[in-house]
Motif scaffolding. Sequence first.
Motif, PDB file in Angstrom:
ATOM      1  N   SER A 451      44.903  51.754  17.599  1.00 52.12           N
ATOM      2  CA  SER A 451      45.171  52.654  17.272  1.00 52.12           C
ATOM      3  C   SER A 451      46.680  53.447  18.518  1.00 52.12           C
ATOM      4  O   SER A 451      46.616  54.578  19.318  1.00 52.12           O
ATOM      5  CB  SER A 451      44.181  54.229  18.078  1.00 52.12           C
ATOM      6  OG  SER A 451      43.866  53.563  19.693  1.00 52.12           O
ATOM      7  N   ILE A 452      47.303  52.311  18.514  1.00 48.83           N
ATOM      8  CA  ILE A 452      47.987  52.408  19.707  1.00 48.83           C
ATOM      9  C   ILE A 452      49.655  53.105  18.597  1.00 48.83           C
ATOM     10  O   ILE A 452      50.270  53.925  19.315  1.00 48.83           O
ATOM     11  CB  ILE A 452      49.090  51.184  20.458  1.00 48.83           C
ATOM     12  CG1 ILE A 452      47.470  50.149  21.016  1.00 48.83           C
ATOM     13  CG2 ILE A 452      50.509  51.138  20.896  1.00 48.83           C
ATOM     14  CD1 ILE A 452      48.275  48.482  21.220  1.00 48.83           C
ATOM     15  N   LEU A 453      49.606  53.130  18.339  1.00 51.54           N
ATOM     16  CA  LEU A 453      51.282  53.270  16.854  1.00 51.54           C
ATOM     17  C   LEU A 453      50.456  54.727  16.380  1.00 51.54           C
ATOM     18  O   LEU A 453      49.322  54.903  15.998  1.00 51.54           O
ATOM     19  CB  LEU A 453      51.386  52.612  16.266  1.00 51.54           C
ATOM     20  CG  LEU A 453      51.940  51.321  16.664  1.00 51.54           C
ATOM     21  CD1 LEU A 453      52.085  50.290  15.426  1.00 51.54           C
ATOM     22  CD2 LEU A 453      53.398  52.077  17.161  1.00 51.54           C
ATOM     23  N   PRO A 454      51.318  55.336  16.265  1.00 55.94           N
ATOM     24  CA  PRO A 454      50.885  57.363  15.523  1.00 55.94           C
ATOM     25  C   PRO A 454      50.249  56.840  13.688  1.00 55.94           C
ATOM     26  O   PRO A 454      50.216  55.949  13.410  1.00 55.94           O
ATOM     27  CB  PRO A 454      52.406  56.989  15.332  1.00 55.94           C
ATOM     28  CG  PRO A 454      53.702  56.459  15.203  1.00 55.94           C
ATOM     29  CD  PRO A 454      52.681  55.356  16.108  1.00 55.94           C
ATOM     30  N   ALA A 455      49.205  57.449  13.536  1.00 58.52           N
ATOM     31  CA  ALA A 455      48.432  57.535  11.858  1.00 58.52           C
ATOM     32  C   ALA A 455      49.507  57.159  11.029  1.00 58.52           C
ATOM     33  O   ALA A 455      49.321  56.363  10.217  1.00 58.52           O
ATOM     34  CB  ALA A 455      47.661  58.897  12.068  1.00 58.52           C
ATOM     35  N   TRP A 456      50.547  58.068  11.297  1.00 60.11           N
ATOM     36  CA  TRP A 456      51.863  57.657   9.886  1.00 60.11           C
ATOM     37  C   TRP A 456      51.897  56.279  10.373  1.00 60.11           C
ATOM     38  O   TRP A 456      52.601  55.840   8.772  1.00 60.11           O
ATOM     39  CB  TRP A 456      52.811  59.021   9.876  1.00 60.11           C
ATOM     40  CG  TRP A 456      53.085  58.760  10.692  1.00 60.11           C
ATOM     41  CD1 TRP A 456      53.392  59.377  12.532  1.00 60.11           C
ATOM     42  CD2 TRP A 456      54.896  57.866  11.330  1.00 60.11           C
ATOM     43  NE1 TRP A 456      54.075  59.382  13.618  1.00 60.11           N
ATOM     44  CE2 TRP A 456      55.166  58.511  12.593  1.00 60.11           C
ATOM     45  CE3 TRP A 456      55.055  56.891  10.820  1.00 60.11           C
ATOM     46  CZ2 TRP A 456      55.568  58.132  13.574  1.00 60.11           C
ATOM     47  CZ3 TRP A 456      56.126  56.346  11.846  1.00 60.11           C
ATOM     48  CH2 TRP A 456      56.766  56.489  13.034  1.00 60.11           C
TER      49      TRP A 456
END
Length: 488
Positions: A451-456
Amino acid sequence: MNLENLEIKNASPSLYNEDLAPARERNWGAFSIFNVWTSDVHSLWGYYLAASLFLLCGSFVNFILAIGVGSLVIFVLMSLIGNAGVRTGVPYPVLARASFGVWGANIPALVRAIVACFWYGAQTAAASGAIVALLTRMDSFKAFHQSSHMLGHSTLEVICFVVIWALQLLIIQRGMETVRRFQDWAGPAVWLMMLILAIYLCIAAGGISLTAPIPQDVLLEKTKEAGVPGVPGSFPALCAVAATWITYFAALYLNFCDFSRYAPDVQALRKGNIWGLPVNLILFSLVAGVTTIAAFNVYHEVLLHPDQISAKFDSWFLALLAAVTFAVATLGINVVANFVSPAFDFSNVFPRQIDFKKGGYIAALIALALYPFAPWEGSAASFVGLIGATMGPIYGIMMVDYYLIAKGRVNVPALYQEHGEYRFQNGWNASALIAAAVGALFSSVLPNFTSILPAWWAVYGWFFGVAIAGAVYYALRAAMPSPVARTA
């Protein structure tokens, strides 16, 4: 270079067989290249994806705009790899040796082969689903379908899957020329069936409708699992639609040279690509959108799968025609996109033991083993994004190497020589492997397993993989001494 007269001298037995050699017969004209794309797009999965993306656009105009932009980008990307295939005459895993090294190329070859196995299973399951939908119109088959189960599916689904799976193996018994002849009639046949389906539903709905909207609450319910940012019709959603449409073709960005190498020249390739990609893709999507609206107006529910629509036909003949045509279409894409590539890829790893046919059989067996787990079930957009992102770094590295570093020049005989120009570090190009690992970290690993990077981020995973891996590779190669000059 005249590839028809090219002789590969001093080829290593571990790098060469007749299937991997440069193409000598070049009889795939513009029509055959065009039908590569009709076979690849006109399938149950292609329709399912187009219909799913239509829901994310919120309106017909938004849909055509997003798909149109995506289709133009696809044309450019396919032309880049396709031109390399025409000029070198070699299949994808052999071309990858110029970037990854003669032994290192086995890694991108196996990545592409494994992805093909997943798609092989997904397309076979879609084709068998069309047959199941037809058979369950009869009460006896419907009762059997509901009462008997095995391997996590109904027994009827398993039987239909195995039958469709086996039929595909018959098509490739005589090699690539049989593939060409099959896809030359399979692609147009699906176009005809798609038009019949659309016309039938439009008549039932009282006419063609381009403006009758599907209610927003229905759109939200149907798209909530897609993993796409924004509500249907918003700018972020439209960007995600275009990105997903582009990513859908991620596998063929790598191995389109498996087909373009049989084209007589770049002009024939360009003509086939223009008609087969932006023109054909937009028209196919147009029909998918019209059909989705008409089906909603007739049955008052969103039906994303063609076999779901044909199962509701009052006419048994139309239902039979639809099931057979869609099954044949899906056989076409499986042979073109998901059999040819792993056949060459597995052959590249063990050229003395595995030829084109044996490589294809291995892919088919892996797809069969995946069936009980059905990893392709769920959101179309999510599956496409996850699978496609794994191949972005490889494409970025190969295109940077071919166009920016090698300037479009490849020493074709050296691709088959163990101690030739592409030996790099004992057969492995460390720069390419490092760049691929960094690109894969940002395209596949971090967005899908943390979950480090944004969901998009995951929606654009393929693009990040191409850009990051390509940039890292270019920087690493720029820091190295200039390689030996390559010959055309």
